[in-house]
Motif scaffolding. Structure first.
Motif, PDB file in Angstrom:
ATOM      1  N   THR A 271       0.779  -1.237   0.000  1.00 20.74           N
ATOM      2  CA  THR A 271       0.000   0.000   0.000  1.00 20.74           C
ATOM      3  C   THR A 271       0.812   1.291   0.000  1.00 20.74           C
ATOM      4  O   THR A 271       0.315   2.317  -0.456  1.00 20.74           O
ATOM      5  CB  THR A 271      -0.925   0.040   1.226  1.00 20.74           C
ATOM      6  OG1 THR A 271      -0.147  -0.195   2.407  1.00 20.74           O
ATOM      7  CG2 THR A 271      -2.020  -0.994   1.116  1.00 20.74           C
ATOM      8  N   GLU A 272       2.036   1.291   0.531  1.00 23.44           N
ATOM      9  CA  GLU A 272       2.737   2.572   0.717  1.00 23.44           C
ATOM     10  C   GLU A 272       4.231   2.406   0.476  1.00 23.44           C
ATOM     11  O   GLU A 272       5.064   2.819   1.285  1.00 23.44           O
ATOM     12  CB  GLU A 272       2.486   3.124   2.128  1.00 23.44           C
ATOM     13  CG  GLU A 272       1.022   3.298   2.471  1.00 23.44           C
ATOM     14  CD  GLU A 272       0.803   3.915   3.843  1.00 23.44           C
ATOM     15  OE1 GLU A 272       1.726   4.558   4.375  1.00 23.44           O
ATOM     16  OE2 GLU A 272      -0.315   3.761   4.386  1.00 23.44           O
ATOM     17  N   LEU A 273       4.585   1.829  -0.655  1.00 26.68           N
ATOM     18  CA  LEU A 273       5.969   1.441  -0.892  1.00 26.68           C
ATOM     19  C   LEU A 273       6.881   2.638  -1.122  1.00 26.68           C
ATOM     20  O   LEU A 273       6.650   3.467  -2.003  1.00 26.68           O
ATOM     21  CB  LEU A 273       6.026   0.503  -2.106  1.00 26.68           C
ATOM     22  CG  LEU A 273       7.417   0.088  -2.581  1.00 26.68           C
ATOM     23  CD1 LEU A 273       8.173  -0.681  -1.506  1.00 26.68           C
ATOM     24  CD2 LEU A 273       7.292  -0.744  -3.861  1.00 26.68           C
ATOM     25  N   ASP A 274       7.911   2.752  -0.313  1.00 27.00           N
ATOM     26  CA  ASP A 274       9.083   3.577  -0.603  1.00 27.00           C
ATOM     27  C   ASP A 274      10.280   2.929   0.074  1.00 27.00           C
ATOM     28  O   ASP A 274      10.142   2.182   1.036  1.00 27.00           O
ATOM     29  CB  ASP A 274       8.909   5.049  -0.187  1.00 27.00           C
ATOM     30  CG  ASP A 274       8.513   5.242   1.261  1.00 27.00           C
ATOM     31  OD1 ASP A 274       8.943   4.448   2.124  1.00 27.00           O
ATOM     32  OD2 ASP A 274       7.768   6.191   1.557  1.00 27.00           O
ATOM     33  N   ILE A 275      11.474   3.163  -0.462  1.00 24.53           N
ATOM     34  CA  ILE A 275      12.681   2.518   0.052  1.00 24.53           C
ATOM     35  C   ILE A 275      13.755   3.589   0.191  1.00 24.53           C
ATOM     36  O   ILE A 275      14.335   4.050  -0.794  1.00 24.53           O
ATOM     37  CB  ILE A 275      13.138   1.378  -0.861  1.00 24.53           C
ATOM     38  CG1 ILE A 275      11.975   0.398  -1.119  1.00 24.53           C
ATOM     39  CG2 ILE A 275      14.310   0.638  -0.229  1.00 24.53           C
ATOM     40  CD1 ILE A 275      12.316  -0.759  -2.024  1.00 24.53           C
ATOM     41  N   ARG A 276      14.023   3.986   1.418  1.00 24.29           N
ATOM     42  CA  ARG A 276      14.883   5.135   1.686  1.00 24.29           C
ATOM     43  C   ARG A 276      16.344   4.726   1.827  1.00 24.29           C
ATOM     44  O   ARG A 276      16.675   3.558   2.055  1.00 24.29           O
ATOM     45  CB  ARG A 276      14.422   5.859   2.950  1.00 24.29           C
ATOM     46  CG  ARG A 276      14.530   5.065   4.231  1.00 24.29           C
ATOM     47  CD  ARG A 276      13.902   5.838   5.386  1.00 24.29           C
ATOM     48  NE  ARG A 276      14.052   5.176   6.675  1.00 24.29           N
ATOM     49  CZ  ARG A 276      13.191   4.297   7.168  1.00 24.29           C
ATOM     50  NH1 ARG A 276      12.118   3.978   6.467  1.00 24.29           N
ATOM     51  NH2 ARG A 276      13.402   3.738   8.351  1.00 24.29           N
ATOM     52  N   MET A 277      17.228   5.706   1.709  1.00 24.93           N
ATOM     53  CA  MET A 277      18.671   5.505   1.827  1.00 24.93           C
ATOM     54  C   MET A 277      19.293   6.690   2.558  1.00 24.93           C
ATOM     55  O   MET A 277      18.673   7.755   2.691  1.00 24.93           O
ATOM     56  CB  MET A 277      19.305   5.370   0.440  1.00 24.93           C
ATOM     57  CG  MET A 277      19.220   6.628  -0.408  1.00 24.93           C
ATOM     58  SD  MET A 277      19.945   6.458  -2.050  1.00 24.93           S
ATOM     59  CE  MET A 277      18.748   5.398  -2.868  1.00 24.93           C
TER      60      MET A 277
END
Length: 476
Positions: A271-277
């Motif tokens: 539902t709320e995909l993000d992948i931070r760095m």
């Protein structure tokens, strides 16, 4: 579920976006010569039967570049803030539908689904509700009346609702929200019943974060939805937010967790995909991020009950992440200048590999981004084997020049990659994905590349079929 900051963004012509995309393309799979000719995310998602969505920031819809990307790339939209309680009912019994109406109208104009978000949540409650003093009976009525009013207004126009959001603590116990403190866990069933009565055809979800793999929190969620189903509560699905960290994504574990919820007879959704760095971004981090996005997409696509993926925002410049995690960001599929990142290409490649194809130019063997049958041969050789493992070498020959490659194959059930060389390895269930190393991504037409690995849990099989960029290679 995260609040979203609104920033002033530069207006870019759509032609600039299309032209910039080619420069931003990752060496991830087969790379075409013209981004403008590539199909959109929604075009490659449609043949798979899944939706691809994004959260919409109402304040950015006036920006032409943002609006164009939202309209053309996605076939589902989620209200980032304008359907939350503090916006919709800022004063008791006084409703503000302007933002929610704009979202629904935008979706209808662009032939998109609407994912309603969210009805009952401990955060972003209006002051009158958060700070008010109500009897338990009155408070329950306030909640069910709010759900009934909002769902009824958009009956037939919102296909899915996050009815209850973030109901759990990290240890799997119920969050001590105002709803739980006054009503106990029964508030959850009551909210679902009210939503079903207001729109019998909408699909009703519970949504949470840090539940994408099996852990104490997801175990608590599992027990709840299992019990709700047993009690006849009208719950249709579970949303898994997937706010993740680059390099810490386990696609196989995500797939297994999706499946255990699906086995309860529920629909599951990312539902709320993000992948931070850690910022600033660099090519190494961006390539790993792309692999991580691909792993999440592959996990969903491998589970038949996973009906779609929603990314939480479009551009890095508009993301909630830097405000909440100082020094981190670059979590979205588009960069600060609305140029598609390697993560975008990874999402597209996942849908293509799952059967999305290239509707713009299907099967054209002259397009380097869409190789036809016979564009590669692969030799999959087991050079050594024993009871619990094996050593494998793979050589692929391509008829087309490559600027980066992605090879895929399946191992027998229970067999895993224990270590590999000359590539980056990831595994989701039986499916193994290998991407080029920094030194072997460029391959001339007629050239070869090779990689190898060791297995655990059993041996691989000689002659296993290999795909390159989503297209199966002939044995060679």
């Amino acid at each position: 579920m995260r609040p979203h900051r609104v920033r002033t963004v530069r207006r870019l012509a759509r032609a600039v976006v299309a032209a910039s995309a080619a420069a931003a393309t990752l060496a991830f799979g087969l790379v075409g010569t013209s981004q403008a000719a590539d199909p959109t995310l929604r075009e490659v998602a449609e043949p798979t039967g899944r939706f691809i969505g994004t959260a919409i920031n109402d304040g950015l819809l006036s920006n032409s570049t943002y609006r164009n990307i939202a309209a053309t790339e996605f076939d589902s939209v989620t209200a980032e803030n304008v359907m939350k309680w503090d916006t919709v009912e800022p004063q008791r019994g006084q409703f503000n539908w302007s933002g929610a109406d704009r979202l629904v109208q935008f979706a209808q104009q662009n032939d998109q689904l609407v994912y309603g978000h969210t009805l009952v949540w401990h955060s972003q409650m209006p002051g009158w509700l958060q700070n008010g003093s109500f009897s338990n009976s009155e408070f329950r009525t306030i909640m069910t009346d709010h759900v009934t009013t909002q769902v009824s207004r958009y009956r037939g126009q919102v296909q899915r609702w996050d009815v209850v959001n973030e109901a759990f603590n990290e240890d799997g116990t119920f969050r001590q929200s105002k709803f739980y403190q006054q009503l106990g866990s029964s508030y959850i069933a009551d909210a679902f019943r009210a939503a079903r009565a207001a729109d019998p055809n909408a699909k009703l979800f519970i949504n949470d974060y840090n539940t994408e793999t099996a852990n104490a929190k997801s175990d608590g969620l599992y027990r709840l939805v299992r019990d709700l189903k047993a009690q006849g509560v009208p719950i249709d699905g579970v949303g898994f937010q997937n706010h993740l960290i680059v390099g810490q994504v386990n696609g196989s574990a995500i797939q297994q967790n999706l499946k255990r919820f699906a086995d309860l007879g529920l629909e599951v959704v990312i539902t709320e995909l993000d992948i931070r760095m850690r910022t600033p971004a660099d090519s190494t981090k961006l390539q790993q991020q792309a692999r991580d996005y691909r792993a999440v997409a592959d996990a969903c696509l491998a589970v038949s009950a996973c009906s779609g993926i929603t990314v939480w925002g479009i551009s890095d410049r508009d993301s909630w992440v830097p405000d909440v995690f100082p020094g981190e960001g670059a979590a979205c599929p588009w960069d600060d200048n609305y140029r598609p990142k390697p993560a975008y290409e990874a999402l597209r490649a996942a849908f293509v590999a799952a059967g999305g194809g290239d509707p713009g130019d299907p099967g054209d063997p002259g397009d380097p981004g869409d190789p036809g049958t016979g564009s590669c041969t692969a030799a999959f050789t087991v050079s050594n084997r024993w009871a619990t493992g094996s050593v494998v070498s793979v050589t692929v020959r391509t008829t087309q020049a490559l600027n980066g490659w992605r090879a895929e194959f399946d191992l027998p059930s229970g067999v895993t990659v224990a270590g590999g060389w000359n590539g980056g390895f990831s595994q989701s269930g039986s499916r193994v994905t290998v991407t080029n190393a920094a030194y072997n991504g460029t391959v001339p037409a007629g050239g070869t590349f090779s990689f190898g690995f060791q297995t655990a849990g059993g041996a691989a099989q000689d002659g296993t079929a290999v795909s390159l960029g989503g297209q199966r290679c002939a044995a060679g």
